[in-house]
Write a protein that holds these residues in place. Structure first.
Motif, short mmCIF file in Angstrom:
data_model
loop_
_atom_site.label_atom_id
_atom_site.label_comp_id
_atom_site.label_asym_id
_atom_site.label_seq_id
_atom_site.Cartn_x
_atom_site.Cartn_y
_atom_site.Cartn_z
N TYR A 26 0.83 -1.20 0.00
CA TYR A 26 0.00 0.00 0.00
C TYR A 26 0.87 1.26 0.00
N VAL A 27 1.91 1.23 0.84
CA VAL A 27 2.80 2.40 0.91
C VAL A 27 3.41 2.67 -0.47
N LEU A 28 3.80 1.61 -1.17
CA LEU A 28 4.38 1.79 -2.51
C LEU A 28 3.33 2.27 -3.51
N ALA A 29 2.15 1.67 -3.44
CA ALA A 29 1.11 1.97 -4.43
C ALA A 29 0.66 3.42 -4.35
N THR A 30 0.70 4.02 -3.14
CA THR A 30 0.27 5.41 -3.02
C THR A 30 1.11 6.32 -3.91
N GLN A 31 2.33 5.87 -4.25
CA GLN A 31 3.21 6.71 -5.06
C GLN A 31 2.82 6.72 -6.53
N MET A 32 1.92 5.81 -6.92
CA MET A 32 1.48 5.76 -8.31
C MET A 32 0.58 6.94 -8.67
N LEU A 33 -0.08 7.46 -7.67
CA LEU A 33 -1.05 8.52 -7.92
C LEU A 33 -0.35 9.78 -8.41
N PRO A 34 -0.72 10.30 -9.60
CA PRO A 34 -0.06 11.52 -10.08
C PRO A 34 -0.37 12.70 -9.14
N PRO A 35 0.63 13.50 -8.83
CA PRO A 35 0.41 14.64 -7.92
C PRO A 35 -0.76 15.52 -8.33
N LEU B 298 -9.49 14.38 -16.45
CA LEU B 298 -8.17 14.30 -17.10
C LEU B 298 -7.14 13.67 -16.17
N ALA B 299 -7.20 14.03 -14.88
CA ALA B 299 -6.26 13.45 -13.92
C ALA B 299 -6.50 11.95 -13.77
N VAL B 300 -7.77 11.54 -13.78
CA VAL B 300 -8.08 10.11 -13.71
C VAL B 300 -7.52 9.40 -14.95
N ALA B 301 -7.69 10.05 -16.11
CA ALA B 301 -7.15 9.47 -17.35
C ALA B 301 -5.64 9.31 -17.24
N LEU B 302 -4.97 10.31 -16.65
CA LEU B 302 -3.52 10.22 -16.46
C LEU B 302 -3.17 9.05 -15.55
N LEU B 303 -3.95 8.87 -14.49
CA LEU B 303 -3.71 7.74 -13.58
C LEU B 303 -3.84 6.41 -14.32
N VAL B 304 -4.90 6.32 -15.16
CA VAL B 304 -5.11 5.08 -15.92
C VAL B 304 -3.92 4.82 -16.85
N VAL B 305 -3.47 5.87 -17.55
CA VAL B 305 -2.32 5.73 -18.45
C VAL B 305 -1.09 5.29 -17.66
N THR B 306 -0.88 5.92 -16.48
CA THR B 306 0.26 5.56 -15.63
C THR B 306 0.21 4.09 -15.24
N THR C 178 3.79 21.93 -26.07
CA THR C 178 4.52 21.15 -25.05
C THR C 178 3.60 20.78 -23.89
N GLU C 179 2.31 20.75 -24.15
CA GLU C 179 1.36 20.48 -23.08
C GLU C 179 1.18 18.97 -22.90
N ILE C 180 1.87 18.39 -21.90
CA ILE C 180 1.66 16.97 -21.64
C ILE C 180 0.35 16.83 -20.86
N LEU C 181 -0.16 15.61 -20.80
CA LEU C 181 -1.47 15.36 -20.18
C LEU C 181 -1.54 15.92 -18.76
N ASN C 182 -0.45 15.72 -18.02
CA ASN C 182 -0.37 16.24 -16.65
C ASN C 182 -0.62 17.74 -16.61
N LEU C 183 0.02 18.45 -17.53
CA LEU C 183 -0.09 19.90 -17.59
C LEU C 183 -1.49 20.33 -18.05
N TYR C 184 -2.07 19.55 -18.95
CA TYR C 184 -3.42 19.84 -19.42
C TYR C 184 -4.41 19.74 -18.25
N ALA C 185 -4.26 18.68 -17.44
CA ALA C 185 -5.15 18.53 -16.28
C ALA C 185 -5.01 19.72 -15.33
N TYR C 186 -3.77 20.19 -15.16
CA TYR C 186 -3.54 21.35 -14.30
C TYR C 186 -4.17 22.61 -14.89
N ARG C 187 -3.89 22.86 -16.16
CA ARG C 187 -4.40 24.08 -16.79
C ARG C 187 -5.93 24.11 -16.79
#
Lengths: 279, 311
Positions: free
Chosen positions: A109-118, B289-297, B266-275
């Motif tokens: 869980y501790v590792l997985a939390t890091q997957m979340l984009p800031p 958009l942020a959820v989409a980024l998470l799915v891609v990640t 130069t707008e990456i998906l992360n930046l688009y979600a922010y903007r």
């Protein structure tokens, strides 16, 4: 003999190119910060000039001083470090040394939390912190910094806790010492080195953070990474002052980085060995 | 049963019966929960809770500029997203940015690690210099590059370009050059990371394998291809995984340099979600958009972990 000499010359040339490439932007900012407004605009760029500390005097004690921003950066970074360590040290000890059901899952869980984009953390937290009036406050920024500092610190500390021999604790238990006492008296002193390395990296990451800071800062709390923007605008860029602020923002982390030189690779790859990792 | 497997065997007097063992195990569990609870409460509050709340807000229209239009809209944000050309463009910018920066970092980092490994003197200097870029804030790095390096008719890169006869270029104003610039900046800052990790792994390789290969008259290329590369594979894959995750969520290094521009070049998906969320104040769509980024990640890291496990 000439072939060997040629090879040595090539090695030196390639080395110089890389070392220069990595040092140059930092070195050039430093040189520009010591120039006058006239010297900085000279063409071709001046490498030799009479250095002056005017830009530093202006950005530190002038009308648009960034001293409050440096103080902000320090308060945020130190606050984040203290709270992170208070939470992470006990948790890391438990994950490294104790037996309890769900241990593997807890570690995962501790590792997985890091997957979340800031950006996925700051969007909802912006709404929450706005709702409770915590935008532009230290507690708001420090709270959200835990989202990245805590998993990092826990995993780095686990690797140090795992290195101490079990015999130490066993001897203490046999003497009838309580668990908490053993942790505090026997274990913690053993990982002092690991704790100081973790402190350095947590501080460094907090100092360097930008996304959360740019969303959550305001007129009261504005770290130096965000405040730098004041020196650059469409009409006019205050070159020497911008250079001076850059140097002031770089200085603490460069000093810490050199101090923790031997541990940098471990600090940068923590967690990855076990399966995750980011930043 | 209790502290470690050692305890019950080495100290039979301490744990005299099964009952005592069970009591100790229960105490250990309780102690563990007490130590873990504060940290896990903080992690739940700062990571899991925002994730759930993010998914929730992504089903709403939340427009801070026009609050009267706010309301639950189900999966409409996601339907809009699939038809949004700016989303697809940002996704492809993300892919170009991620793949090129990671490939460059690993290629240059590995080449340099091999190069430095062969040096008799000066390794220490490389190790020291390599630290400098990686400890810096990407925000400061971006700002320094944008001004002192790339500013037309002022920055050093432009100065070199003029002297090389290529003329002054609008490094951050031209879409292609801007993309190249942000890739170069990211590569500049993080190649030392790949270099340091790979150098450390190279230094840890056993010498005797090479001796055997040398006796077998294997050429330098064969030694690299057949011995070094397979042995370095875990380290390379690890670097690729870590750097991919970072490149996908890069923010400061682009935001401070181009702000995603010119236009959306130069707008990456992360930046688009922010903007979308904080410039256009359309928080519901920004959440999607942020959820989409998470799915891609998740998809990309699952693929990379599969590569890592494969032999």
């Amino acid at each position: 003999m000439t072939a060997k000499r040629l090879r040595i010359a090539a090695v030196i040339a390639i080395s110089l190119i890389f070392i220069l490439a990595w040092m140059f932007p930092i070195l050039w900012s430093f040189l520009n910060s010591l120039k006058t407004d006239k010297d900085v605009l000279a063409y071709p760029p001046k490498v030799l000039f009479t250095p002056t500390l005017e830009a530093y005097r202006d950005v530190l004690f002038g009308s648009a001083s960034i001293l409050p921003n440096l103080v902000s950066s320090f308060i945020i970074s130190i606050g984040t470090t203290v709270i992170t360590m208070l939470l992470a040290v006990p948790a890391a000890y438990a994950l490294a040394r104790l037996r309890f059901p769900g241990k593997r899952f807890a570690g995962f869980y501790v590792l997985a939390t890091q997957m979340l984009p800031p950006v996925g953390i700051i969007i909802p937290y912006f709404l929450v912190l706005r709702g409770i009036g915590w935008i532009d406050t230290y507690q708001g920024i420090i709270l959200i910094y835990l989202s990245f500092s805590l998993p990092f610190a826990i995993w780095l500390l686990v690797s140090y806790f795992e290195d101490i021999p079990f015999e130490m604790e066993e001897a203490a238990y046999l003497d009838g010492a309580s668990r908490l006492r053993t942790l505090w008296r026997i274990i913690i002193p053993q990982v002092r080195g690991g704790i100081s390395v973790t402190v350095v990296f947590v501080f460094l990451n907090a100092w360097n953070e930008f996304l959360f800071a740019v969303v959550l800062s305001g007129n009261t709390v504005r770290p130096v990474t965000v405040a730098m923007y004041n020196f650059i605008s469409v009409e006019q860029t205050l070159w020497t002052k911008l250079a001076a602020v850059s140097v002031l923002a770089m200085l603490p982390v460069i000093l810490l980085g050199i101090f923790a030189q031997k541990h940098i690779v471990k600090g940068l790859t923590v967690g990855a060995v076990k399966g995750g990792g980011r930043r | 049963m209790s502290t470690g497997s050692g305890t019950s065997m080495d100290a039979p007097a301490f744990i005299s019966s099964m009952d005592a063992g069970r009591v100790l195990a229960r105490r250990e569990r309780r102690f563990a929960s007490a130590l873990l609870a504060p940290a896990f409460a903080a992690l739940l509050a700062t990571t899991t809770f925002p994730l759930l709340y993010l998914i929730w807000t992504s089903t709403f229209r939340i427009d801070l500029a026009m609050p009267f239009t706010n309301g639950f809209i189900g999966i409409d944000n996601y339907r809009d997203l699939l038809a949004d050309s700016r989303f697809w463009s940002s996704l492809s910018v993300s892919m170009i940015y991620t793949i090129s920066t990671v490939v460059l970092q690993v290629a240059i980092g590995l080449g340099l690690a091999l190069f430095v490994m062969g040096m008799k003197k000066g390794q220490g200097l490389f190790r020291l210099i390599a630290i400098l870029p990686v400890v810096l804030s990407p925000a400061v790095v971006g700002m320094v590059w944008r001004t002192f390096m790339l500013q037309p008719e002022f920055g050093i890169v432009d100065f070199l370009s003029i002297n090389a006869g290529l003329g002054s270029q609008n490094w951050l104003g031209d879409p292609t050059l801007a993309m190249i610039s942000v890739i170069v900046i990211h590569t500049w800052q993080w190649t030392p990371f790949a270099f340091m990790v790979l150098l450390a792994s190279l230094a840890a390789l056993p010498d005797d394998i090479y001796e055997a290969a040398r006796i077998d008259r294997a050429s330098a290329w064969q030694r690299f291809r057949r011995i070094t590369l397979p042995l370095l594979r875990p380290a390379i894959v690890m670097v690729v995984i870590m750097r991919t995750m970072v490149a996908l969520t890069a923010f400061a290094a682009i935001f401070t340099v181009t702000g995603g521009g010119p236009g959306t070049a130069t707008e990456i998906l992360n930046l688009y979600a922010y903007r979308k969320s904080f410039t256009e104040l359309s928080i519901g769509y920004g959440s999607a958009l942020a959820v989409a980024l998470l799915v891609v990640t998740i998809i990309i890291s699952a693929a990379l972990f599969a590569v890592r496990r494969a032999k």
